[in-house]
Enzyme design. Structure first.
Site, PDB file in Angstrom:
ATOM      1  N   LYS A  22       0.542  -1.447   0.019  1.00 37.87           N
ATOM      2  CA  LYS A  22      -0.355  -0.124   0.107  1.00 37.87           C
ATOM      3  C   LYS A  22       0.437   1.169  -0.062  1.00 37.87           C
ATOM      4  CE  LYS A  22      -1.513   1.766   4.136  1.00 37.87           C
ATOM      5  NZ  LYS A  22      -1.707   3.608   4.461  1.00 37.87           N
ATOM      6  N   ASN A  23       1.845   1.036   0.592  1.00 41.16           N
ATOM      7  CA  ASN A  23       2.624   2.649   1.169  1.00 41.16           C
ATOM      8  C   ASN A  23       3.352   3.123  -0.141  1.00 41.16           C
ATOM      9  OD1 ASN A  23       1.432   3.442   3.338  1.00 41.16           O
ATOM     10  ND2 ASN A  23       2.914   2.342   4.887  1.00 41.16           N
ATOM     11  N   CYS A 120      -3.116  12.941  12.886  1.00 35.09           N
ATOM     12  CA  CYS A 120      -4.434  12.033  13.039  1.00 35.09           C
ATOM     13  C   CYS A 120      -4.392  11.361  14.107  1.00 35.09           C
ATOM     14  CB  CYS A 120      -4.116  10.902  11.961  1.00 35.09           C
ATOM     15  SG  CYS A 120      -2.731  10.161  11.692  1.00 35.09           S
ATOM     16  N   ARG A 125       1.430  14.560  13.647  1.00 36.96           N
ATOM     17  CA  ARG A 125       1.963  14.509  11.755  1.00 36.96           C
ATOM     18  C   ARG A 125       2.265  15.620  11.080  1.00 36.96           C
ATOM     19  NH1 ARG A 125      -0.335   8.885   9.894  1.00 36.96           N
ATOM     20  NH2 ARG A 125       1.603   8.899   9.171  1.00 36.96           N
ATOM     21  N   ASP A 128       6.125  20.284   8.466  1.00 37.44           N
ATOM     22  CA  ASP A 128       7.249  21.249   7.976  1.00 37.44           C
ATOM     23  C   ASP A 128       8.108  20.570   7.052  1.00 37.44           C
ATOM     24  OD1 ASP A 128       7.142  19.050   9.911  1.00 37.44           O
ATOM     25  OD2 ASP A 128       8.873  21.084  11.286  1.00 37.44           O
ATOM     26  N   ASP A 310       4.642   0.642  12.162  1.00 33.62           N
ATOM     27  CA  ASP A 310       3.722  -0.260  11.292  1.00 33.62           C
ATOM     28  C   ASP A 310       3.544  -1.917  11.779  1.00 33.62           C
ATOM     29  OD1 ASP A 310       3.249   2.627  10.698  1.00 33.62           O
ATOM     30  OD2 ASP A 310       3.690   2.151   7.869  1.00 33.62           O
ATOM     31  N   ARG A 402      -8.548  -0.280   4.344  1.00 35.68           N
ATOM     32  CA  ARG A 402      -7.691   0.801   4.041  1.00 35.68           C
ATOM     33  C   ARG A 402      -6.687   0.406   3.495  1.00 35.68           C
ATOM     34  NH1 ARG A 402      -7.367   6.475   7.162  1.00 35.68           N
ATOM     35  NH2 ARG A 402      -5.502   6.910   4.507  1.00 35.68           N
TER      36      ARG A 402
HETATM   37  C1  EPZ Z   1       4.666   6.925   6.147  1.00 35.92           C
HETATM   38  O1  EPZ Z   1       4.072   7.383   7.963  1.00 35.92           O
HETATM   39  C2  EPZ Z   1       3.998   5.801   5.885  1.00 35.92           C
HETATM   40  N1  EPZ Z   1       2.706   5.884   5.489  1.00 35.92           N
HETATM   41  C3  EPZ Z   1       3.093   4.575   7.799  1.00 35.92           C
HETATM   42  O2  EPZ Z   1       2.097   3.662   7.074  1.00 35.92           O
HETATM   43  C4  EPZ Z   1       4.612   4.419   8.198  1.00 35.92           C
HETATM   44  O3  EPZ Z   1       4.368   4.281   9.941  1.00 35.92           O
HETATM   45  C5  EPZ Z   1       6.185   5.927   8.346  1.00 35.92           C
HETATM   46  O4  EPZ Z   1       5.315   6.542   7.550  1.00 35.92           O
HETATM   47  C6  EPZ Z   1       6.980   5.582   9.253  1.00 35.92           C
HETATM   48  O5  EPZ Z   1       7.535   3.962   8.342  1.00 35.92           O
HETATM   49  C7  EPZ Z   1       2.798   5.764   4.181  1.00 35.92           C
HETATM   50  O6  EPZ Z   1       3.804   6.119   3.499  1.00 35.92           O
HETATM   51  C8  EPZ Z   1       1.844   6.315   3.580  1.00 35.92           C
HETATM   52  P1  EPZ Z   1       7.002   9.931   8.504  1.00 35.92           P
HETATM   53  P2  EPZ Z   1       4.812   8.939   7.433  1.00 35.92           P
HETATM   54  O7  EPZ Z   1       6.995  11.870   7.415  1.00 35.92           O
HETATM   55  O8  EPZ Z   1       5.291   9.598   5.923  1.00 35.92           O
HETATM   56  C9  EPZ Z   1       7.071  13.317  12.167  1.00 35.92           C
HETATM   57  C10 EPZ Z   1       0.170   2.899   8.222  1.00 35.92           C
HETATM   58  O9  EPZ Z   1      -0.282   2.399   9.256  1.00 35.92           O
HETATM   59  N2  EPZ Z   1       7.451  14.202  10.981  1.00 35.92           N
HETATM   60  O10 EPZ Z   1       8.576   9.406   8.182  1.00 35.92           O
HETATM   61  O11 EPZ Z   1       4.250  10.442   7.387  1.00 35.92           O
HETATM   62  C11 EPZ Z   1       5.875  12.511  12.100  1.00 35.92           C
HETATM   63  O12 EPZ Z   1       5.511  13.391  12.958  1.00 35.92           O
HETATM   64  C12 EPZ Z   1       0.753   4.140   8.083  1.00 35.92           C
HETATM   65  O13 EPZ Z   1       0.732   2.502   6.866  1.00 35.92           O
HETATM   66  C13 EPZ Z   1       7.766  15.423  11.485  1.00 35.92           C
HETATM   67  O14 EPZ Z   1       7.513  16.325  12.227  1.00 35.92           O
HETATM   68  O15 EPZ Z   1       6.224   9.230   8.419  1.00 35.92           O
HETATM   69  C14 EPZ Z   1       6.461  11.108  12.274  1.00 35.92           C
HETATM   70  O16 EPZ Z   1       6.272  11.454  14.260  1.00 35.92           O
HETATM   71  C15 EPZ Z   1       0.872   4.987   9.235  1.00 35.92           C
HETATM   72  N3  EPZ Z   1       7.545  16.574  10.328  1.00 35.92           N
HETATM   73  C16 EPZ Z   1       7.960  10.793  12.527  1.00 35.92           C
HETATM   74  O17 EPZ Z   1       8.895  12.337  11.549  1.00 35.92           O
HETATM   75  C17 EPZ Z   1       7.038  15.979   8.801  1.00 35.92           C
HETATM   76  O18 EPZ Z   1       7.282  17.047   8.026  1.00 35.92           O
HETATM   77  C18 EPZ Z   1       8.528   9.941  10.919  1.00 35.92           C
HETATM   78  O19 EPZ Z   1       6.655   9.860  10.000  1.00 35.92           O
HETATM   79  C19 EPZ Z   1       7.163  14.224   8.594  1.00 35.92           C
HETATM   80  C20 EPZ Z   1       6.741  13.884   9.606  1.00 35.92           C
END
Ligand code: EPZ
Length: 430
Positions: A22-23, A120, A125, A128, A310, A402
């Protein structure tokens, strides 16, 4: 609303074919905005999230055709022209990865207006890092009334993008924008998840020049245009890990095929430490557990190749029946323990302090009605239900839909007693 009913106690024996990730699929679909030629994605998972993104892409100008090819489900995406650069709040709120259309829209047509996704259930999330990266590529970004207004009238320019911490989404977003920028972009502290490598491979097939994907430093030489391509979506490592944990929870022997064991090495190490037999093979892995209680082990979630956040909820379900106390540390999202009280309803003994959960293994779980707030939390309840005495009913199945394709069918084929209760009349009693 549909629900899933699980009658616990059946051992699992058989084979489960793993679907495309999916991702990965949803980022690959967004890549179709970068070219006027058709992008053909094979091994596509058919999920609520991919359907949803398909609908958003159609609004932006993409023709989306789903079919069943020789290698399984495929989707042909053709964006002859971008007819709209607007992604409204209602759509981005429903699936936050929709936000990643911003970069390709900007790269291809020089402007976009995309809603901020908001928080969420698993955390705030913010985006920035995505926005800073686009600014480093020369985009002018303004925020008004919950929307990102982005402009790059003379095209994006290559730049240095140094992430303060690892973000999967920001790394992918930068890739999706930088491939059409003028000049070279270097990303440091980039995410190394297999989905990043998959996206880079697809973009390279389309004519992009990306090197270093899968390592913390990714270099992109911008090109003036991309072409169509055919690309097979990589196997879903989270689905793989989830069914591996389901087999360990229920006992029996399950062969997971059409996947890769190396994608979940951190999980396999912990499963083996806990006492599960795991045998990797060319096409995936076999998970076996015959009787006996598992041993409690500790995990800490980390970016790839660490233990995937995940898979944290599903691993916690397994630990709820292990012997001893397991400590589970969540370091990626600040609120990813929503499954704890629900596992508690099944009899699990878990306490949470900040980012750390202590799971004191119990001898048995007992079926109950449970509800989950996100995809992976929901499936952890299904896994727990497989080993619980009696019937477990998981509400809010739309979360599962989903990200898990034909879950009841895949588990059912191995002997699990899992059925869907239709929400419109039928057996539903709310
Ligand atoms: C991806 O989310 C996946 N989603 C998530 O899977 C997965 O848990 C996550 O990566 C970590 O592996 C998809 O690919 C659609 P991040 P993403 O940016 O890209 C912080 C599922 O169940 N952050 O690596 O959103 C953020 O808040 C989902 O399939 C900022 O602060 O994750 C988090 O604490 C859930 N600022 C950390 O970084 C930003 O601009 C890592 O998030 C971006 C992220």
């Amino acid at each position: 609303m549909d629900r899933i009913a699980i009658t616990g106690g059946a051992r699992l024996n058989g084979e489960i074919p793993i679907s495309g990730a999916k991702n990965s699929a949803i980022k690959l679909m967004a890549a179709s905005l970068l070219t006027e030629e058709p992008l053909r994605l094979t091994n596509m998972p058919r999920l609520a999230d991919t359907r949803f993104l398909g609908r958003l892409l159609q609004r932006l100008g993409t023709e989306v055709v789903e079919s069943d090819g020789a290698e399984g489900p495929e989707t042909l995406l053709t964006t002859r022209e971008i007819v709209s650069g607007f992604a409204p709040y209602d759509l981005v709120r429903q699936m936050r990865a929709s936000f990643n259309v911003l970069g390709p829209l900007l790269a291809r047509s020089g402007q976009a207006k995309v809603s901020l996704p908001g928080g969420c259930t698993i955390g705030a999330r913010p985006v920035d890092l995505h926005l800073k990266a686009l600014e480093a590529l020369g985009a002018k970004i303004d925020l008004h009334e919950g929307y990102v207004y982005a402009q790059a009238p003379r095209g994006l320019q290559g730049g240095q993008v140094e992430f303060p911490f690892v973000s999967v989404g920001a790394t992918e977003h930068t890739l999706l924008a930088a491939v059409l920028a003028h000049g070279e972009t270097v990303m440091t502290n980039a995410a190394c998840e297999p989905e990043i490598t998959d996206l880079a491979e697809c973009l390279n097939r389309m004519g992009a020049k990306v090197s270093g994907a899968g390592t913390p430093t990714i270099t992109i030489q911008g090109v003036s245009r991309l072409s169509g391509a055919t690309h097979a979506v990589l196997p879903d490592r989270i689905e793989t890990g989830t069914y591996a944990l389901a087999a360990a929870m229920a006992g029996g022997e399950v062969r997971l095929t059409r996947t890769r064991s190396d994608f979940i090495q951190a999980l396999i190490d912990k499963m083996v430490e806990a006492g599960v037999e795991v045998t990797p093979h060319n096409d995936g892995l076999t998970v076996k557990r015959n009787g006996g209680r598992l041993k409690a082990v500790e995990i800490t979630t980390d970016p790839y190749p660490g233990f995937a956040t995940d898979l944290q909820a599903q691993f916690m379900a397994l630990m709820s029946l292990a012997e001893g106390e397991s400590v589970i540390r969540e370091t990626i999202f600040e609120n990813r323990f929503m499954h704890v009280p629900e596992l508690g309803r099944l009899g699990a003994d878990i306490s949470v302090h900040g980012g750390e959960a202590r799971v004191r293994g119990v001898e048995s779980l007992e079926g109950a009605q449970v509800m989950a707030t996100d995809l992976r939390a929901s499936v952890s309840l299904v896994i727990a239900g497989l080993a619980a005495r009696g019937e477990t009913i998981v509400n809010r199945v739309y979360h599962l839909d989903r990200g898990f394709e034909r879950l009841e069918e895949k588990l059912g084929a191995c002997g699990a007693q899992v059925r869907r209760l239709k929400g419109d009349g039928g057996e539903e009693v709310e």
